[in-house]
Design a protein around this motif. Structure first.
Motif, short mmCIF file in Angstrom:
data_model
loop_
_atom_site.label_atom_id
_atom_site.label_comp_id
_atom_site.label_asym_id
_atom_site.label_seq_id
_atom_site.Cartn_x
_atom_site.Cartn_y
_atom_site.Cartn_z
N VAL A 79 0.86 -1.18 0.00
CA VAL A 79 0.00 0.00 0.00
C VAL A 79 0.90 1.24 0.00
N LEU A 80 0.75 2.08 -1.02
CA LEU A 80 1.52 3.32 -1.13
C LEU A 80 1.29 4.19 0.10
N LEU A 82 -3.65 -2.99 8.80
CA LEU A 82 -3.50 -1.54 8.89
C LEU A 82 -4.78 -0.83 9.34
N ALA A 83 -5.92 -1.46 9.16
CA ALA A 83 -7.18 -0.87 9.63
C ALA A 83 -7.39 -1.08 11.13
N HIS A 84 -6.57 -1.94 11.74
CA HIS A 84 -6.80 -2.29 13.14
C HIS A 84 -5.60 -2.09 14.06
N VAL A 85 -4.41 -1.97 13.49
CA VAL A 85 -3.21 -1.84 14.32
C VAL A 85 -2.41 -0.63 13.84
N ASP A 86 -2.00 0.21 14.77
CA ASP A 86 -1.25 1.41 14.45
C ASP A 86 0.20 1.05 14.10
N PRO A 87 0.68 1.43 12.90
CA PRO A 87 2.06 1.12 12.52
C PRO A 87 3.09 1.67 13.51
N GLU A 88 2.73 2.69 14.24
CA GLU A 88 3.64 3.26 15.23
C GLU A 88 3.99 2.24 16.31
N ASP A 89 3.16 1.21 16.48
CA ASP A 89 3.41 0.18 17.49
C ASP A 89 4.36 -0.91 17.00
N SER A 90 4.85 -0.80 15.78
CA SER A 90 5.74 -1.81 15.22
C SER A 90 7.07 -1.84 15.96
N MET A 91 7.65 -3.01 16.10
CA MET A 91 8.96 -3.15 16.70
C MET A 91 10.06 -2.97 15.65
N LEU A 92 9.70 -2.99 14.37
CA LEU A 92 10.65 -2.80 13.27
C LEU A 92 10.59 -1.35 12.83
N PRO A 93 11.69 -0.61 12.87
CA PRO A 93 11.64 0.80 12.49
C PRO A 93 11.32 0.99 11.01
N ALA A 94 10.59 2.06 10.71
CA ALA A 94 10.23 2.36 9.32
C ALA A 94 11.46 2.67 8.47
N LEU A 104 6.19 10.07 8.70
CA LEU A 104 5.61 10.16 10.04
C LEU A 104 6.22 9.12 10.99
N TYR A 105 6.68 8.01 10.42
CA TYR A 105 7.23 6.91 11.21
C TYR A 105 8.76 6.82 11.10
N GLY A 106 9.37 7.77 10.38
CA GLY A 106 10.82 7.77 10.22
C GLY A 106 11.30 7.05 8.98
N GLY A 107 10.39 6.83 8.03
CA GLY A 107 10.74 6.15 6.79
C GLY A 107 10.67 7.09 5.60
N PRO A 108 10.76 6.55 4.39
CA PRO A 108 10.77 7.37 3.19
C PRO A 108 9.38 7.93 2.84
N ALA A 109 9.38 9.07 2.16
CA ALA A 109 8.12 9.70 1.73
C ALA A 109 7.42 8.88 0.65
N ASP A 110 8.20 8.23 -0.19
CA ASP A 110 7.63 7.42 -1.28
C ASP A 110 7.65 5.94 -0.91
N GLY A 111 7.10 5.63 0.24
CA GLY A 111 7.15 4.27 0.75
C GLY A 111 5.88 3.47 0.56
N TYR A 112 5.92 2.27 1.09
CA TYR A 112 4.79 1.35 1.03
C TYR A 112 4.71 0.60 2.35
N PHE A 113 3.51 0.25 2.76
CA PHE A 113 3.30 -0.71 3.84
C PHE A 113 3.12 -2.08 3.21
N ASP A 114 3.63 -3.12 3.84
CA ASP A 114 3.19 -4.48 3.56
C ASP A 114 1.94 -4.66 4.41
N ASN A 115 0.76 -4.57 3.79
CA ASN A 115 -0.49 -4.68 4.52
C ASN A 115 -0.97 -6.12 4.46
N TYR A 116 -1.01 -6.78 5.59
CA TYR A 116 -1.45 -8.18 5.64
C TYR A 116 -2.94 -8.26 5.93
N SER A 117 -3.55 -9.32 5.46
CA SER A 117 -4.97 -9.55 5.74
C SER A 117 -5.18 -11.00 6.13
N ILE A 118 -6.30 -11.20 6.81
CA ILE A 118 -6.81 -12.55 7.08
C ILE A 118 -8.12 -12.62 6.32
#
Length: 189
Positions: free
Chosen positions: A113-114, A150-162, A119-133
């Protein structure tokens, strides 16, 4: 990779019982196992290509799934009776494909997802790996349940830095979903 790849069943003496070769040296099988469908034993597996392992897709980091992956169900005569891909533009994921007691299937899937990751310390032209069940009715192919991380968990809570996205083609795998299982019924009052 050298030699023929594919799904293999061997007996206790390590003699081949059944082998389904893959069409391409870039294709892989995972999550190969016995399950039950309509009360009968079946084989299930994921088939697709994982970037960086056997192919060289320059747009995906090593380990991301390339589009076109699918799950398959094989009957006792070793015939493919179902092929299933993820819904809503997601790619079927290698980790999980579970046939439920109701003859539906639960699985995980991923989609890039573009996003502006600054906001998280990553690139402006980035992507999330958005997982689904996802849960799909095996008879109709209808999507019965969908949950996107991504609709249920805040990426800011990730243990892996952006900032890790910079070394992964600007794709941040902030939450790596790799399992799902059938549970009990939830009742709300």
């Amino acid at each position: 990779m050298v030699g023929q790849t594919g799904a293999l069943i061997i007996d206790q003496a390590v003699n081949p019982v059944w082998f389904r070769p893959l069409d391409s040296r870039f294709t892989q099988n995972t999550d190969f196992r016995v399950q039950s469908y309509k009360g009968e034993p079946v084989l299930t597996m994921w088939q697709g290509t994982i970037s960086g392992t056997q192919s060289a897709d320059p747009n995906l980091p090593a380990g991301d799934l390339e589009p076109g992956a699918f799950f398959q169900i094989i009957n006792q005569n070793y015939k493919v009776i179902k092929k299933l891909t993820a819904k809503k533009g997601f790619t079927s994921d290698v980790h999980e494909f579970t046939i439920t007691k109701q003859d539906t299937v639960l699985f995980t899937a991923v989609k890039q997802v573009l996003a502006d990751l600054t906001l998280y310390g990553g690139p402006a032209d980035g992507y999330f790996d958005n997982y689904s069940i996802q849960e799909v009715d095996l008879e109709t192919g209808e999507l019965l349940f969908f949950w996107g991380v991504l609709a249920h968990v805040d990426p800011e809570d990730s243990m892996l830095p952006a900032s890790s996205a910079a070394s992964s083609h600007n794709i941040w795998d902030c939450f790596h979903v790799n399992s799902v299982e059938e549970g009990g019924t939830i009742h709300f009052s």
